[in-house]
Design a protein around this motif. Structure first.
Motif, short mmCIF file in Angstrom:
data_model
loop_
_atom_site.label_atom_id
_atom_site.label_comp_id
_atom_site.label_asym_id
_atom_site.label_seq_id
_atom_site.Cartn_x
_atom_site.Cartn_y
_atom_site.Cartn_z
N VAL A 118 -22.26 -8.82 148.06
CA VAL A 118 -22.69 -8.29 146.82
C VAL A 118 -23.65 -7.07 146.95
O VAL A 118 -23.30 -6.24 146.52
CB VAL A 118 -23.55 -9.59 145.93
N LEU A 119 -24.42 -7.28 148.05
CA LEU A 119 -25.29 -6.09 148.53
C LEU A 119 -24.19 -4.69 148.84
O LEU A 119 -24.68 -3.66 148.41
CB LEU A 119 -26.29 -6.65 149.59
N ILE A 120 -23.42 -5.13 149.70
CA ILE A 120 -22.52 -4.27 150.11
C ILE A 120 -21.73 -3.46 148.95
O ILE A 120 -21.65 -2.30 148.77
CB ILE A 120 -21.44 -4.50 151.04
N HIS A 121 -21.20 -4.20 147.85
CA HIS A 121 -20.60 -3.85 146.88
C HIS A 121 -21.57 -2.79 145.88
O HIS A 121 -21.34 -1.92 145.63
CB HIS A 121 -20.36 -5.02 145.88
N LEU A 122 -22.89 -3.42 145.91
CA LEU A 122 -23.92 -2.50 144.96
C LEU A 122 -24.13 -1.24 145.77
O LEU A 122 -24.52 -0.26 145.23
CB LEU A 122 -25.11 -3.41 144.78
N LYS A 161 -14.10 -1.47 143.85
CA LYS A 161 -13.16 -2.46 144.37
C LYS A 161 -13.80 -3.72 143.95
O LYS A 161 -15.01 -4.28 143.83
CB LYS A 161 -13.35 -2.44 145.87
N THR A 162 -12.77 -4.89 144.13
CA THR A 162 -13.16 -6.41 143.52
C THR A 162 -13.90 -6.91 144.85
O THR A 162 -13.68 -6.50 146.10
CB THR A 162 -12.04 -7.03 143.11
N TYR A 163 -14.35 -7.87 144.60
CA TYR A 163 -15.18 -8.72 145.77
C TYR A 163 -14.18 -9.21 146.58
O TYR A 163 -14.34 -9.03 147.91
CB TYR A 163 -15.89 -10.03 145.22
N LEU A 164 -12.81 -9.68 146.11
CA LEU A 164 -11.84 -10.19 147.24
C LEU A 164 -11.35 -8.99 147.80
O LEU A 164 -11.25 -9.12 149.07
CB LEU A 164 -10.71 -10.78 146.20
N ARG A 165 -11.31 -7.79 147.37
CA ARG A 165 -10.98 -6.53 148.20
C ARG A 165 -11.84 -5.98 149.27
O ARG A 165 -11.49 -5.99 150.25
CB ARG A 165 -10.43 -5.61 147.09
N ILE A 166 -13.11 -6.34 148.78
CA ILE A 166 -14.15 -6.04 149.74
C ILE A 166 -14.26 -6.93 150.70
O ILE A 166 -14.11 -6.51 151.90
CB ILE A 166 -15.40 -5.86 149.21
N THR A 167 -14.15 -8.38 150.69
CA THR A 167 -13.96 -9.16 151.67
C THR A 167 -12.73 -8.93 152.55
O THR A 167 -12.93 -9.02 153.84
CB THR A 167 -13.82 -10.69 150.84
N ILE A 174 -14.78 0.67 151.78
CA ILE A 174 -14.82 0.29 150.73
C ILE A 174 -15.25 1.34 149.48
O ILE A 174 -14.61 1.34 148.40
CB ILE A 174 -16.18 -0.41 150.88
N GLN A 175 -15.51 2.48 150.05
CA GLN A 175 -15.94 3.54 149.06
C GLN A 175 -14.72 4.34 148.59
O GLN A 175 -14.53 5.11 147.82
CB GLN A 175 -16.98 4.59 149.55
N GLY A 176 -13.56 4.13 149.56
CA GLY A 176 -12.23 4.61 149.32
C GLY A 176 -12.22 6.06 149.84
O GLY A 176 -11.45 6.81 149.56
#
Length: 131
Positions: free
Chosen positions: A91-95, A101-107, A125-127
């Protein structure tokens, strides 16, 4: 007091029917064999149980726990704590990356580039392409 079942399969013991309202205002019918508690106490117990059920549903959907590796209470706690920490890091990486991207895609991206430098998986992750 009610009796459940049909005329052929009637339950021997009587039960208690309690009608409560949920948060949306819909009526819920609860059947119990507890005659020693008030209707409010039974409704509160049901609401608490439902909160626990929702928590376990969240665990199953968001944490990667398919089986427990240990049987002791401490082993189960440790595995849940490890998965919660992993989830929080994701979640922190996502933020931090402001990724769409979705949580599943980031994983999946993190698993695929686990041994690469952080610059590689942050770019993924940032594309963005890696410079």
């Amino acid at each position: 007091m009610i009796v459940t079942g049909s005329t052929q399969t009637r339950c021997e013991n009587t039960s208690r029917l309690i009608k409560i309202y949920d948060n949306k205002g819909d009526i819920l019918n609860l059947i119990t064999n507890r005659f020693d508690l008030s209707a409010k106490d039974i409704a509160d117990m049901y609401k608490s149980r439902w909160a626990i059920e929702l928590f376990f549903k969240w665990i199953k959907q968001h944490l990667n726990i398919k089986t427990f590796y240990g049987r002791s209470e401490q082993a189960v706690h440790n595995q849940i704590y490890a998965e919660l920490i992993t989830y929080c890091l994701h979640v922190l990486i996502h933020l931090e990356t402001n990724s769409k991207k979705t949580y599943l895609r980031i994983t999946r991206l993190l698993k695929a580039s686990l041994w690469d430098s952080p610059r590689v998986w942050i770019s993924a992750i940032q594309g963005k392409s890696v410079p």
